[in-house]
Scaffold this motif. Structure first.
Motif, short mmCIF file in Angstrom:
data_model
loop_
_atom_site.label_atom_id
_atom_site.label_comp_id
_atom_site.label_asym_id
_atom_site.label_seq_id
_atom_site.Cartn_x
_atom_site.Cartn_y
_atom_site.Cartn_z
N ARG A 91 0.61 -1.94 -0.05
CA ARG A 91 0.28 -0.21 0.05
C ARG A 91 1.24 0.63 0.00
NH1 ARG A 91 -4.80 -2.60 3.90
NH2 ARG A 91 -5.73 -4.29 2.37
N MET A 95 2.78 0.18 -7.64
CA MET A 95 3.41 0.06 -8.67
C MET A 95 2.45 -0.45 -9.60
SD MET A 95 5.82 -3.34 -8.97
CE MET A 95 7.25 -3.59 -10.11
N PHE A 97 2.33 -0.91 -14.09
CA PHE A 97 3.10 -2.30 -15.02
C PHE A 97 4.14 -1.93 -16.04
CE2 PHE A 97 0.63 -4.21 -11.48
CZ PHE A 97 2.31 -5.08 -11.20
N ASN A 101 -2.62 -2.89 -17.18
CA ASN A 101 -3.02 -4.11 -16.28
C ASN A 101 -4.53 -3.67 -15.60
OD1 ASN A 101 -1.86 -2.95 -14.93
ND2 ASN A 101 -1.07 -5.37 -13.65
N PRO A 102 -5.05 -3.01 -16.39
CA PRO A 102 -6.47 -2.76 -15.38
C PRO A 102 -7.71 -3.69 -15.53
CG PRO A 102 -6.66 -1.95 -17.51
CD PRO A 102 -5.26 -2.22 -17.70
N PHE A 103 -8.47 -4.05 -14.39
CA PHE A 103 -9.25 -5.09 -13.79
C PHE A 103 -10.15 -4.81 -15.42
CE2 PHE A 103 -8.38 -3.94 -9.95
CZ PHE A 103 -6.88 -4.38 -9.45
N LYS A 105 -13.27 -4.41 -15.52
CA LYS A 105 -14.28 -3.86 -14.38
C LYS A 105 -14.32 -2.45 -15.06
CE LYS A 105 -13.17 -5.53 -10.62
NZ LYS A 105 -14.03 -6.63 -10.31
N TYR A 113 -11.46 -0.14 -6.20
CA TYR A 113 -10.97 -1.70 -5.75
C TYR A 113 -9.97 -1.78 -4.42
CZ TYR A 113 -9.09 -6.05 -5.95
OH TYR A 113 -8.20 -7.23 -5.38
N GLY A 114 -9.30 -0.31 -5.64
CA GLY A 114 -7.57 0.29 -4.26
C GLY A 114 -8.58 0.59 -2.38
N GLU A 116 -11.85 -0.31 -1.54
CA GLU A 116 -12.34 -0.86 -0.78
C GLU A 116 -11.57 -1.78 -0.28
OE1 GLU A 116 -16.07 -0.41 -4.36
OE2 GLU A 116 -14.94 -1.94 -4.37
N ARG A 166 -4.86 4.62 -10.31
CA ARG A 166 -5.44 3.48 -9.56
C ARG A 166 -4.42 3.41 -8.22
NH1 ARG A 166 -6.22 -2.18 -12.04
NH2 ARG A 166 -3.65 -1.90 -11.96
N CYS A 167 -3.57 3.56 -8.52
CA CYS A 167 -2.16 2.86 -7.53
C CYS A 167 -2.79 4.71 -6.34
CB CYS A 167 -0.96 3.50 -8.41
SG CYS A 167 0.78 3.10 -7.90
N VAL A 170 -4.51 4.83 -3.74
CA VAL A 170 -4.30 3.87 -2.03
C VAL A 170 -3.32 5.16 -1.42
CG1 VAL A 170 -5.35 1.95 -2.82
CG2 VAL A 170 -2.80 2.09 -3.16
N SER B 173 -1.50 -10.71 -14.76
CA SER B 173 -1.19 -8.87 -14.65
C SER B 173 -2.57 -8.75 -14.01
CB SER B 173 -1.43 -8.65 -15.99
OG SER B 173 -2.35 -8.43 -16.52
N PHE B 174 -3.66 -9.19 -14.15
CA PHE B 174 -4.86 -8.95 -13.08
C PHE B 174 -4.71 -9.05 -11.63
CE2 PHE B 174 -8.36 -9.47 -16.26
CZ PHE B 174 -7.86 -8.85 -17.23
N ALA B 177 -1.56 -6.56 -10.40
CA ALA B 177 -2.11 -5.63 -9.82
C ALA B 177 -2.42 -5.20 -8.74
CB ALA B 177 -3.27 -4.62 -11.31
N ALA B 180 -0.50 -5.20 -6.20
CA ALA B 180 0.45 -4.47 -6.01
C ALA B 180 -0.54 -3.24 -4.85
CB ALA B 180 0.52 -3.76 -7.31
N LEU B 181 -1.90 -3.39 -5.22
CA LEU B 181 -2.95 -2.16 -3.83
C LEU B 181 -2.43 -2.83 -3.38
CD1 LEU B 181 -5.40 -1.67 -7.24
CD2 LEU B 181 -3.52 0.19 -6.25
N GLY B 182 -2.09 -4.10 -2.60
CA GLY B 182 -2.10 -3.83 -0.76
C GLY B 182 -3.12 -4.69 -0.80
N LYS B 191 -12.28 -11.54 -5.18
CA LYS B 191 -13.21 -10.46 -6.04
C LYS B 191 -12.50 -9.53 -7.42
CE LYS B 191 -14.20 -7.53 -1.67
NZ LYS B 191 -13.92 -6.31 -1.77
#
Lengths: 257, 294
Positions: A91, A95, A97, A101-103, A105, A113-114, A116, A166-167, A170, B173-174, B177, B180-182, B191
């Motif tokens: 956290r 990072m 990449f 590499n988005p989810f 969603k 997401y981060g 939640e 996204r990074c 958080v 990669s998912f 990712a 990497a967000l913890g 999820k």
């Protein structure tokens, strides 16, 4: 001129060795990563720069049969310590990449997401944070009307900025960029570089890049690595104009790499 | 000479490739031709919704609603057993199992699918049924519940291995990712990985269900065989497949009963066909969603 002596070292790397099985990938690395500066890692493929950056948030934990020796000190704590809370570390050390590499969603959900997973449930706060992060990542104007669209419908460059947003959401202190522009076109690359220039006001940044021009454009410090060794480390200005090591000079002048 | 050979090979393989289509058409034609008389005599709606299946009475009644209910209740019950166990095994195998356990567990799941259905039926009859009878104090252990449990066990390998494949298709990669967000391993799995594999998992479930609906030998042995609408899951039932298997021998060729059995086959075929088409569509969308089609 940047004066190295007064800069605050955010991360101190001490005698770092790293192994994939029996193969040694990093040999006795020592360097400081300075607070709110951009540090670039350059060197030919396989020199260990990606391996190194992935140690800074312990992403290498996901690769089986690896081993690290030495210390990486972040705020007085050795992050290689097996007892350290990796979730908390990641956290703090975000990072981005090589490949966006988005989810799969929506744009909104990607950033939310981060928050939640950190247990944030306040809808207003999440909404504000999504907007703030998108603004910081210079994506708000393009994304504000399509927050509920799938993130996979964005262009490559937009996806990468979404990953940055996204990074940022958080609130990390350090951001690692692992060849963030490797799969992007020149215009998107320029946008990401400008963004990195903005972000270094608030964040400590480490970037791996294959592109020497990029390193010279965006970074304050540069480390040149070769076959797992740190050959030379210094301010980008000095390293690019008066390299001390012959290898560095040869690499920078395109004799190999 | 070489040209002749080329042409010959081409011709042989073309014929081979078209045999499936040929047999499929043949089966559909036979089902329609043999099944139509009963549908004409009783009417398709009455055939499907009639609650009395008395094919050998005088006058005979041909209502397959109890049989459809039996098939569906067994299939849904089996899913209640198979989905958690199948998806759970897949998640464990994919994410948590170490190499050593994986090497034991994965073949075990696959060997389970190699057990002949009659052996499952035997196992259900001799082991599960007496057990169910004793535990739940019901008149007979051969009932919808037992059938659902045994069929559920049979469907585990299908669901587990297809789900594991679907999880494997989720790009690494998912996961990176998310980490990497913890996110923790568990958060990432629930999820990110599972939703990304969601359509693959539903395909697995539908194909498992399709297998159960079409399964014959095991249900014939353990479902009890009563062609009435069950009042509880512990009542004996008579699913469509076992009706055909049990009665085909005694039905007079060309009679309405004979025709009715073919018509049941037709209904069954349409049901499994629908399930397969649904799963095919879902998995197609899923490949596009993950960008695997480009």
């Amino acid at each position: 001129m940047i004066d190295t002596t007064v800069k605050l070292a955010r991360i101190a790397v001490e005698n770092l060795n790293f192994f994939y099985g029996k193969k040694q990938a990093l040999q006795d690395l020592n360097l400081n990563i300075f607070d709110r500066q951009v540090t670039a890692l350059i060197g030919p493929s396989g020199c260990g720069k990606s391996t190194f950056i992935r140690l800074l948030n312990r992403m290498n934990d996901l690769t089986p049969d690896t081993r690290a020796e030495g210390r990486i000190i972040l705020d007085g704590k050795n992050i290689l310590d097996p007892k350290i809370d990796v979730v908390n570390l990641r956290r703090r050390v975000g990072m981005v990449f090589q490949k966006p590499n988005p989810f799969p969603k929506t744009i909104f959900q990607n950033i939310a997401y981060g928050l939640e997973i950190n247990g944030e449930t306040d809808k207003n706060l999440i909404e504000n944070k999504v907007e703030e992060s998108l603004k910081k990542a210079a994506l708000w104007d393009e994304a504000k009307d399509r927050l509920n669209d799938s993130a996979l419908r964005l262009s490559g460059g937009q996806q990468q900025r979404l990953c940055i947003a996204r990074c940022l959401a958080v609130e990390p202190e350090v951001i690692l960029f692992d060849e963030p522009c490797a799969s992007l076109d020149p215009i998107s690359t320029k946008k990401i570089e400008e963004l990195i220039g903005e972000l270094k006001k608030d964040y400590t940044i480490v970037i791996v890049t294959h592109n020497m021009q990029q390193a010279s454009r965006v970074s304050d410090y540069t480390a040149f690595m070769y076959l797992g060794d740190l050959v030379e480390f210094g301010t980008t200005e000095k390293l690019f104009t008066v390299p001390k090591n012959k290898r560095t000079e040869e690499y920078l002048s395109g004799k190999f790499g | 000479m070489i040209r002749f050979k080329e042409a010959l090979y081409r011709w042989i393989f073309t014929v081979m490739a078209f045999t499936s289509l040929f047999f499929l058409l043949g089966i559909i034609i036979v089902l329609l031709r043999e099944g139509l008389p009963i549908l004409m005599a009783v009417g398709p709606f009455k055939f499907l919704s009639g609650v009395h299946w008395y094919p050998t009475y005088d006058p005979a009644e041909f209502g397959i609603f109890p049989l459809i209910i039996a098939s569906l209740s067994v299939a849904i019950g089996a899913m209640v057993v198979a989905v958690p166990l199948g998806v759970g095994s897949a998640l464990y195998l994919h994410e948590l199992a170490g190499e050593r356990i994986r090497h034991i567990l994965k073949p075990a799941v696959e060997i389970l699918s190699a057990v002949p259905s009659i052996v499952f039926g035997f196992f259900g009859m001799m082991i599960v049924a007496p057990f169910v009878q004793k535990i739940f104090h019901v008149p007979t252990g051969l009932n919808a519940f037992t059938a659902a449990v045994v069929m559920g066990i049979m469907a585990i390998p299908t669901i587990a291995s297809l789900t594991e494949d679907a999880l494997g298709f989720v790009p690494r990669s998912f996961k990176e990712a998310s980490y990497a967000l913890g996110a923790s391993r568990w958060q990432t799995l629930i999820k990110i990985v599972l939703p990304a594999a969601g359509s693959g998992v539903s395909t697995a479930i539908i194909l498992g269900m399709s297998r159960i609906v079409g399964e014959t030998m095991t249900v014939l042995m353990v479902s009890g065989g009563a062609a009435v609408i069950p009042h509880s899951i512990f009542d004996p039932v008579r699913p469509m497949t076992s009706t055909i298997a049990a009665e085909m021998g005694e039905a007079v060729t060309g009679s309405l009963h004979y025709s009715a059995l073919f018509a049941i086959g037709l209904v069954l075929f349409l049901m499994t066909l629908t399930l397969n088409i649904i799963s095919e569509n879902i998995s197609k969308k899923y490949r596009i969603k993950l960008g695997l089609d480009r």
